[in-house]
Write a protein that holds these residues in place. Structure first.
Motif, mmCIF file in Angstrom:
data_model
loop_
_atom_site.group_PDB
_atom_site.id
_atom_site.type_symbol
_atom_site.label_atom_id
_atom_site.label_comp_id
_atom_site.label_asym_id
_atom_site.label_seq_id
_atom_site.Cartn_x
_atom_site.Cartn_y
_atom_site.Cartn_z
ATOM 1 N N ALA A 1 83.118 56.325 -0.472
ATOM 2 C CA ALA A 1 81.679 56.280 -0.733
ATOM 3 C C ALA A 1 81.048 57.637 -0.457
ATOM 4 C CB ALA A 1 81.032 55.199 0.130
ATOM 5 N N GLU A 2 81.468 58.277 0.644
ATOM 6 C CA GLU A 2 80.958 59.608 0.967
ATOM 7 C C GLU A 2 81.371 60.610 -0.105
ATOM 8 O OE1 GLU A 2 81.189 62.911 4.601
ATOM 9 O OE2 GLU A 2 82.568 61.200 4.561
ATOM 10 N N ARG A 3 82.609 60.503 -0.568
ATOM 11 C CA ARG A 3 83.118 61.419 -1.588
ATOM 12 C C ARG A 3 82.310 61.300 -2.878
ATOM 13 N NH1 ARG A 3 87.026 61.518 -5.651
ATOM 14 N NH2 ARG A 3 88.259 63.453 -5.732
ATOM 15 N N GLN A 4 82.055 60.069 -3.326
ATOM 16 C CA GLN A 4 81.311 59.858 -4.562
ATOM 17 C C GLN A 4 79.864 60.334 -4.430
ATOM 18 O OE1 GLN A 4 82.618 59.055 -7.443
ATOM 19 N NE2 GLN A 4 84.638 58.895 -6.473
ATOM 20 N N LEU A 5 79.269 60.110 -3.239
ATOM 21 C CA LEU A 5 77.899 60.562 -3.015
ATOM 22 C C LEU A 5 77.810 62.081 -3.091
ATOM 23 C CD1 LEU A 5 74.952 60.143 -2.231
ATOM 24 C CD2 LEU A 5 75.678 60.129 0.176
ATOM 25 N N ILE A 6 78.731 62.772 -2.431
ATOM 26 C CA ILE A 6 78.713 64.234 -2.439
ATOM 27 C C ILE A 6 78.890 64.764 -3.854
ATOM 28 C CG2 ILE A 6 79.974 66.303 -1.708
ATOM 29 C CD1 ILE A 6 80.495 64.923 0.960
ATOM 30 N N ILE A 7 79.823 64.176 -4.615
ATOM 31 C CA ILE A 7 80.050 64.622 -5.994
ATOM 32 C C ILE A 7 78.795 64.413 -6.831
ATOM 33 C CG2 ILE A 7 81.316 64.112 -8.125
ATOM 34 C CD1 ILE A 7 83.768 63.528 -6.402
ATOM 35 N N ARG A 8 78.136 63.248 -6.673
ATOM 36 C CA ARG A 8 76.941 62.959 -7.448
ATOM 37 C C ARG A 8 75.809 63.948 -7.136
ATOM 38 N NH1 ARG A 8 72.808 59.050 -6.702
ATOM 39 N NH2 ARG A 8 73.934 58.155 -4.933
ATOM 40 N N LYS B 1 85.926 69.930 1.674
ATOM 41 C CA LYS B 1 87.326 70.327 1.793
ATOM 42 C C LYS B 1 88.171 69.179 2.314
ATOM 43 C CE LYS B 1 90.286 73.946 3.699
ATOM 44 N NZ LYS B 1 90.337 75.213 4.459
ATOM 45 N N LYS B 2 87.653 68.455 3.295
ATOM 46 C CA LYS B 2 88.400 67.346 3.879
ATOM 47 C C LYS B 2 88.595 66.216 2.873
ATOM 48 C CE LYS B 2 88.558 64.471 8.043
ATOM 49 N NZ LYS B 2 87.901 64.187 9.348
ATOM 50 N N LEU B 3 87.590 66.005 1.997
ATOM 51 C CA LEU B 3 87.657 64.924 1.017
ATOM 52 C C LEU B 3 88.280 65.364 -0.303
ATOM 53 C CD1 LEU B 3 84.101 63.448 1.676
ATOM 54 C CD2 LEU B 3 86.285 62.379 2.299
ATOM 55 N N GLY B 4 88.709 66.620 -0.375
ATOM 56 C CA GLY B 4 89.388 67.105 -1.578
ATOM 57 C C GLY B 4 88.491 67.293 -2.775
ATOM 58 N N ILE B 5 87.216 67.617 -2.543
ATOM 59 C CA ILE B 5 86.264 67.811 -3.633
ATOM 60 C C ILE B 5 86.307 69.268 -4.077
ATOM 61 C CG2 ILE B 5 83.845 67.678 -4.331
ATOM 62 C CD1 ILE B 5 83.462 65.541 -2.173
ATOM 63 N N THR B 6 86.619 69.505 -5.333
ATOM 64 C CA THR B 6 86.725 70.858 -5.874
ATOM 65 C C THR B 6 85.644 71.085 -6.925
ATOM 66 O OG1 THR B 6 88.240 70.183 -7.635
ATOM 67 C CG2 THR B 6 89.221 70.788 -5.520
ATOM 68 N N ARG B 7 85.564 72.301 -7.422
ATOM 69 C CA ARG B 7 84.592 72.633 -8.468
ATOM 70 C C ARG B 7 84.853 71.819 -9.736
ATOM 71 N NH1 ARG B 7 81.344 76.890 -7.595
ATOM 72 N NH2 ARG B 7 81.807 78.258 -5.822
ATOM 73 N N VAL C 1 83.047 68.607 -9.540
ATOM 74 C CA VAL C 1 81.596 68.762 -9.652
ATOM 75 C C VAL C 1 81.178 69.020 -11.095
ATOM 76 C CG1 VAL C 1 79.624 70.170 -8.963
ATOM 77 C CG2 VAL C 1 81.369 69.540 -7.282
ATOM 78 N N HIS C 2 81.931 69.849 -11.809
ATOM 79 C CA HIS C 2 81.514 70.263 -13.139
ATOM 80 C C HIS C 2 82.169 69.440 -14.260
ATOM 81 C CE1 HIS C 2 79.330 73.655 -11.579
ATOM 82 N NE2 HIS C 2 80.370 74.020 -10.865
ATOM 83 N N ASN C 3 83.002 68.484 -13.869
ATOM 84 C CA ASN C 3 83.633 67.620 -14.882
ATOM 85 C C ASN C 3 82.676 66.492 -15.260
ATOM 86 O OD1 ASN C 3 85.438 66.367 -16.545
ATOM 87 N ND2 ASN C 3 86.546 65.342 -14.887
ATOM 88 N N ASN C 4 82.337 66.397 -16.492
ATOM 89 C CA ASN C 4 81.402 65.352 -16.944
ATOM 90 C C ASN C 4 82.148 64.054 -17.146
ATOM 91 O OD1 ASN C 4 79.165 67.007 -16.802
ATOM 92 N ND2 ASN C 4 79.554 67.861 -18.849
#
Length: 329
Positions: free
Chosen positions: A279-286, A317-323, A326-329
């Motif tokens: 849930a945290e990962r999806q929120l940060i990406i959004r 970094k801990k959740l594996g969120i990369t650019r 973020v930029h993938n539609n």
């Protein structure tokens, strides 16, 4: 602005980070701060995110005999995993690849002063024995170097329940007991509703000065709504909502817009339940997509999420969120 509690009944304790303001619940905290500040005892500050732990740490330092030197702050959640030991304890030139010169760690920088270890519950398990040694032996060992004696007053803070972290095997019991010398718990804002008018008044006046706007108070309708709101983000959320109201307001008496009630946000079309990390990962990406990948600044993701930019970078970094995420539609 009406209040059941007058300003004369309030507790005020000024720090360079801003004042501690409140009534009976805060008075107990201030009394503990005054009691422990004159000693060199290790302090563990507990409480939810946004309850003012960093301000309390600064108050303890500024009331202590160490106040002539600045307090050294460390956000344990924001330290890169591969550099934690070097950041905290330092290293010698040539100790490892990339160590081009000697680095003085945070504990050496805090010699004869106070070190504030924020989010101590995020410290990786493998680094905890080294911190325990510093607390027990009053010395640090630089990577690739000699042992150095340190005289440091330690204040740690966490929004986690460390007893539960110990039971889950994520935090060492011996380190917990070493930190738990003088615990101070900061109650959430929903348990100190009588402080809301005082805090709101302070933040309105502070924001009006900062943004050079002629605001003086919050209207009674907004204040009534604030008294009934749950405040999941605590004092930090209150401050940010007031600041936004000052920015967009044009009258001396402003209106503070609160988030909708939780039950109004929940519908039958809600997404399926998932883990807290996901849930945290999806929120940060959004939020990052909304900000076009921008982390810092007034309209950056960190400001929207009400956390420090370094903390957000560490969580990504801990959740594996990369650019690409973020930029993938």
């Amino acid at each position: 602005m009406k209040s059941e509690q007058s300003e004369h009944d309030a507790t005020y304790l000024s720090t360079s980070y801003g004042p501690l303001i409140g009534g009976p619940a805060l008075q107990a905290v201030v009394q503990q701060v005054r009691q422990v500040a004159a000693t060199d005892a290790t302090v563990l500050l507990t409480g939810e995110t946004g309850t003012g732990k960093e301000v309390v740490a600064q108050a303890i330092h500024e009331l202590s005999a160490l106040r002539a030197r600045p307090m050294v702050k460390v956000n344990c959640a924001a330290l890169p995993l591969q550099l934690i030991e070097s950041e905290l304890f330092g290293h010698e030139k040539g100790a490892f690849t990339g160590a081009l010169q000697r680095r003085t760690g945070k504990f050496e920088q805090a010699h004869q002063s106070t070190i504030f270890l924020d989010e101590i519950g995020e410290l990786p398990l493998e680094q905890q024995p080294k911190l325990l040694r510093v607390l027990q032996e009053k010395e640090v060992e630089r990577i690739g170097g000699a042992t150095v004696k340190t005289d440091v007053r330690v204040i740690a803070a966490t929004n986690r329940i460390l007893e539960a972290e110990c039971q889950a095997g994520r935090f060492r019991y011996d380190l917990y007991y070493r930190l738990h010398v003088f615990p101070i718990h900061l109650p959430p804002l929903r348990e100190r509703k009588e402080d809301i008018p005082l805090l709101a008044k302070y933040f309105v006046e502070k924001a009006a000065r900062h943004f050079r706007k002629p605001m003086a108070a919050i209207n009674q309708r907004s204040l009534d709504a604030m008294m009934n709101y749950h405040w999941p983000g605590n004092i930090r959320e209150l401050q940010h909502l007031v600041e936004r109201a000052v920015i967009i307001g044009n009258a001396p008496v402003i209106c503070v817009e609160l988030p909708p009630p939780e039950n109004a946000r929940n519908t039958d079309s809600s997404p399926p339940l998932t883990s807290l990390a996901e849930a945290e990962r999806q929120l940060i990406i959004r939020v990052m997509k909304h900000c076009n990948g921008r982390i810092r600044g007034e309209n950056g993701a960190a400001a929207i999420l009400q956390i420090k930019p370094t903390t957000l970078e560490a969580r990504m970094k801990k959740l594996g969120i990369t650019r690409e995420h973020v930029h993938n539609n």
